[in-house]
Design an enzyme around this catalytic site. Structure first.
Site, mmCIF file in Angstrom:
data_model
loop_
_atom_site.group_PDB
_atom_site.id
_atom_site.type_symbol
_atom_site.label_atom_id
_atom_site.label_comp_id
_atom_site.label_asym_id
_atom_site.label_seq_id
_atom_site.Cartn_x
_atom_site.Cartn_y
_atom_site.Cartn_z
ATOM 1 N N GLY A 1 0.999 -1.115 -0.208
ATOM 2 C CA GLY A 1 0.315 0.063 0.097
ATOM 3 C C GLY A 1 0.846 0.648 0.425
ATOM 4 O O GLY A 1 1.925 1.358 0.172
ATOM 5 N N VAL B 1 4.849 -4.031 2.543
ATOM 6 C CA VAL B 1 5.711 -4.337 3.663
ATOM 7 C C VAL B 1 6.074 -5.312 3.870
ATOM 8 O O VAL B 1 4.905 -6.619 3.676
ATOM 9 C CB VAL B 1 4.700 -3.613 5.276
ATOM 10 C CG1 VAL B 1 5.838 -3.623 6.045
ATOM 11 C CG2 VAL B 1 4.241 -2.067 4.496
ATOM 12 N N LYS C 1 9.587 -1.624 5.480
ATOM 13 C CA LYS C 1 8.651 -1.189 4.167
ATOM 14 C C LYS C 1 9.892 -0.798 2.799
ATOM 15 O O LYS C 1 10.714 0.030 3.136
ATOM 16 C CB LYS C 1 7.776 0.281 4.391
ATOM 17 C CG LYS C 1 7.272 0.534 3.568
ATOM 18 C CD LYS C 1 6.139 1.511 4.067
ATOM 19 C CE LYS C 1 5.517 2.119 2.846
ATOM 20 N NZ LYS C 1 4.940 2.912 3.675
ATOM 21 N N ASP D 1 -0.319 11.015 4.861
ATOM 22 C CA ASP D 1 -1.641 9.943 5.053
ATOM 23 C C ASP D 1 -1.877 9.623 5.916
ATOM 24 O O ASP D 1 -2.692 8.274 6.173
ATOM 25 C CB ASP D 1 -0.921 8.912 4.034
ATOM 26 C CG ASP D 1 -1.717 7.881 3.311
ATOM 27 O OD1 ASP D 1 -2.961 7.902 2.977
ATOM 28 O OD2 ASP D 1 -1.250 7.379 3.122
#
Lengths: 203, 709
Positions: B67, B72, B87, B181
């Site tokens: 994402g 990840v 990540k 985010d």
């Protein structure tokens, strides 16, 4: 270069190197098989597929290709996985009716660069599982009808009508999902191109 | 074989689909991920000699999700010997990076690594490997806030979690970081505390504006568009992010308010970046409806112009905290302690006034004199000759279990009423005890209605009921996640189904167990611990039915979900069962070691008792024996017997299988007299309880007799 069958026989006899080579050869195709179907944990299913080949070795007939055999195992692994995933009902899942989207509406992790491709993948996920498989193996893996029949465990005659039905339903899904007529038209053109390519290779 | 056979013809079959103008096959376009998958499969098939794929010093284990701007992984840090999350940012976004951007990234990375806060996931390291940027951070095992919100919660509980996340955001802002985010998927539950993760590096495209919203407006419905790779998360974006204006901490405030509003009222108050509070006025997602001050606070944070919002995240958090305090005082005055409504089936009316003895006595609804008589009658009606002996043993076991439950329930209640136990510990304790009571009741239900098959499994099913150790282990209860809280009717129904499935399993009727667990699965949201348990029970049932492939998949899924939701007890169960499924395979030694370790760790973390510890040894021994590794089997058996006597189980019925296995081991090793002694020991445990004519007893006698022949 050793053939698949030779490598497979060697692997069965305990030659891990031969097994490793065989896995390397077919890994991409099996990974692709599970790609538009499960979000994470695909590697477990891939691994089970290769292990499943060893367990089901008695079913491997020399006249069909190893790849066809592999896909039929992959299909069984996928169906077993989906059975445990099913949440809709206590009843048996009918893979001629339930789609991956019904069984697991979380998005797959494929992100296509182009909208047409994305739309096509999304629409495929909404087909009944066996129809999705039929189209993907036919379009992307170039499986001939006879081998497709083996993977799907249906008589060869049934495959043609199933592909026809799959194409119909795919178009219906596309019509529902596409938000603009232009996108729908472009995506339908792609399917036609795939069909022409299939016709050219004599399927 | 003919080299030009079917295989050779089909060597390169798929190229047609990659010809120009045709839709691409769905290939993995992330080379690192493709390499990791191949390595994982090869390691699974051919063992440890296949090297793992590394990023920096971190060995990539499995993908946790994909994402934002990258993938990840769960990874292993060999230097510090711990699991971490890594990540890896997508190469495409890296390519667009300018030197200035790179410098800014470095700055941000250093700030993140410095930021230590209880409500922020810790970043260990930011680095580059093979031209790709990676962030190594704390591995969050408790699931996301999104998953936590999937269960209905009180508005107060929701606001408390958001206050925690808000504190984390505020701390980041103080450190000069903007999240950009914020959304429930980026908040992770650690026990019962929320922690913000996925900070800062969210934007990698070399520009200050977050994402290119263009693809959204054309063609594809946003609901079907991956909110991942290139798009960011439009649903939570502030207007200025859509307008590509400069983004500061107040954009985070906006996203925070969208997420909290959504959690409370069930819909997002924004349409394509424009606040639209009218859409869902009046609707609520929580019970009771959130108070008005809360809506006012959110409306301010959702102002279109940043300068009209709260000045800082600190200010908003302070307002929410004030409101919570106010509400809490009022609630106390009005109805005593209501915030504990999540405790199952218990209406709490305030400490001191609660009827603890009455709570303890609820076990009598399941087990009382009438029930005991019905059970004897039910067993007798099956006509099995050992009904009377078995019935007596079952009744004695259930008497003892009921007494233990009552004592534990009263003790917990009393300690809480006296103020010696916190609300949250008590709530978890109650939930744990209720779960055990559910199992107890389900088993009795089936026993009363026995047929011949049920009668045969009756004693062992009763003896196999899980103990209360975990429910009395404060540390284990507080460490686990939502496993122990049951806060909706759907959950209670799903759990009742699981209790029944578990009872069928113990009674030796796996087909019914599988059907029940599958039905429960259909009623359980995928992210809930109950789904981990359902998968695990499906797997155990499949294993008992001999469907090993299905069992392995289901148990792996159960283990993974248990791990993800912090359900240690389920993880222990899945790992232990997995030993039996994979352990018999030739060459499974390493696999057995690994699952045994998983099982052992989970058993301890879950605070389970000696019986569950011994079960791991039993499964290890059985697996080793079926591979013909007598030494390993013997070592495991010895360890198990040692643990059992240390745990006070030496004379427990549950040890009989261990002794029986030991007998089998000695027989195979040609040690007849030791085999006889072990089987005799199993017989001594079983015969008085099951009855002389029970098939298990007869089978053991037959085995002993066969030694003499």
């Amino acid at each position: 270069m050793a053939t698949d069958s030779e490598l497979f026989a060697a692997w069965q006899a305990g030659d891990a190197e031969a097994g490793d080579e065989l896995v390397g050869r077919h890994f991409a195709a099996v990974a692709r098989f599970f790609r538009n179907k499960v979000a994470t944990g695909g590697e477990d299913l891939i691994q089970h597929t290769f292990l499943g080949c060893l367990e089901a070795r008695a079913r491997f007939r020399q006249e069909s290709s190893f790849r066809t055999f592999l896909f039929s195992i992959a299909r069984n692994v996928l169906l077993a996985h989906l059975r445990t995933l099913r949440r809709a009902h206590d009843r048996q899942v009918d893979f001629g009716v339930s789609s991956l989207f019904d069984l697991d509406p979380s998005p797959s992790q494929i992100v296509a660069r182009e909208q047409e491709q994305q739309l096509l993948l999304d629409a495929l996920r909404r087909l009944p599982v066996d129809l999705q498989l039929a189209l993907e193996l036919f379009y992307w893996e170039g499986l001939p009808l006879a081998e497709l029949a083996q993977v799907l465990e249906v008589p060869p005659g049934t495959v043609k009508s199933r592909l026809f039905r799959a194409r119909q339903q795919l178009k219906e899904q596309l019509e529902q999902l596409a938000r603009t007529p232009a996108l729908l038209r472009d995506t339908l053109e792609r399917i036609d191109a795939l069909d022409r390519a299939a016709a050219e290779r004599g399927a | 074989m003919d080299p030009a056979g079917p295989d050779a013809e089909r060597e390169q079959p798929g190229d047609l689909a990659s010809s120009p103008g045709l839709p691409q096959r769905p290939e993995e376009d992330d080379a690192l991920e493709a390499r990791r998958m191949l390595a994982a499969v090869r390691r699974g098939l051919f063992g440890k000699s296949v090297p793992e794929v590394h990023v920096g010093r971190f060995a990539l284990r499995r993908q946790l999700g994909c994402g934002g701007m990258g993938v990840v992984y769960e990874a292993w840090d060999p230097e510090l010997g711990r699991a971490v999350a890594v990540k890896v940012l997508r190469p495409r976004s890296d390519a667009a990076r300018s030197p200035e951007h790179r410098a800014r990234l470095e700055l941000e990375a250093r700030a993140m690594a410095r930021l230590q806060h209880p409500n922020v996931l810790t970043v260990y390291e930011v680095g580059e490997a093979d031209g790709r940027t990676f962030v190594a951070m704390e591995l969050a095992t408790g699931g996301t806030l999104r998953a936590w919100l999937a269960t209905p919660r009180s508005w107060r509980a929701v606001v408390e979690r958001f206050v925690e996340a808000g504190r984390g955001l505020a701390a980041a802002h103080t450190a000069g970081l903007v999240h950009r985010d914020f959304k429930p998927e980026n908040v992770f539950m650690h026990g019962h505390t929320a922690r913000v993760g996925d900070f800062g590096l969210a934007r990698q495209d070399g520009s200050d504006e977050p994402t290119d919203p263009e693809p959204l407006q054309a063609g594809v419905d946003p609901r079907w568009t991956r909110t991942g790779t290139t798009l960011g998360t439009p649903a939570y974006m502030a207007p200025e992010q859509w307008e590509r204006a400069t983004v500061d901490a107040r954009a985070d405030q906006f996203s925070f308010c969208v997420a909290l509003y959504e959690a409370l009222y069930g819909a997002r108050p924004v349409v394509a970046g424009v606040p639209d509070l009218g859409v869902v006025a009046g609707a609520t997602a929580v019970v009771p409806a959130p108070p008005r001050w809360l809506r006012a606070a959110l409306e301010r944070g959702l102002q279109r112009r940043p300068e009209q919002r709260w000045p800082t995240m600190h200010a908003l958090v302070a307002e929410l905290e004030r409101g919570l305090q106010r509400g809490r005082r009022r609630a106390w005055l009005a109805a005593g302690l209501t915030s504990l409504a999540l405790a199952v089936g218990v209406v709490l009316t305030g400490r001191g006034r609660i009827d603890c003895a009455g709570e303890g006595a609820r076990v009598e609804a399941h087990w009382n004199a009438a029930r005991a008589a019905a059970l004897q009658a039910g067993l007798a009606a099956t006509g099995v000759p050992y009904a009377e002996a078995s019935g007596r043993a079952v009744a004695a076991i259930l008497d003892a279990r009921a007494g233990a439950w009552r004592a534990a329930r009263v003790e917990a209640c009393q300690a809480w009423a006296d103020g010696a136990r916190s609300d949250s510990l008590y709530a978890r304790q109650v939930a744990c005890l209720e779960r055990r009571l559910g199992e107890f009741g389900a088993t009795i239900e089936l026993l009363v209605d026995a047929d011949e098959q049920v009668a045969a499994g009756a004693v062992e099913a009763a003896a196999g009921l899980r103990g209360l150790e975990r429910c009395q282990d404060a540390e284990a209860l507080l460490a686990g996640d939502a496993t122990v809280t049951i806060d909706s009717l759907a959950d209670v129904q799903a759990l009742a189904g699981l209790d029944r499935a578990r009872a069928w399993l113990r009674l030796g009727v796996p087909a019914r167990a599988r059907a029940g667990a599958l039905a429960a699965l259909s009623r359980t949201p995928a992210r809930m611990p109950a789904s981990a348990e359902a998968h695990t029970l499906v797997g155990r049932a499949a294993a008992d039915l001999g469907e090993l492939a299905e069992a392995e998949l289901a148990l792996a899924e159960g283990f993974r979900r248990a791990y993800a939701t912090g359900a240690d007890e389920v993880a222990a169960e899945a790992a232990t069962a997995m030993l039996g499924v994979v352990g018999g395979r030739p060459g499974a030694d390493a696999l057995v070691l690994r699952w045994a370790r998983h099982a052992r760790v989970a058993v301890r973390r879950a605070g389970l008792g000696a019986a569950e510890e011994v079960a791991v040894d039993d499964a290890t021994a059985k697996a080793s024996l079926s591979r013909g590794d007598l030494d390993a089997a013997e070592a495991a058996l010895r360890a198990g017997l040692g643990r059992a006597s240390a745990g006070g189980l030496a004379d427990d019925l549950r040890l009989a299988p261990l002794h029986a296995l030991s007998g089998e081991l000695h027989r195979r090793a040609g040690r007849s007299s030791q085999a006889r002694a072990a089987w005799q020991r199993a017989l001594d445990l079983l015969a008085p309880q099951l009855g002389e004519t029970h098939p298990r007893v007869l089978a053991l006698r037959e085995r002993i007799a066969s030694l003499a022949r």
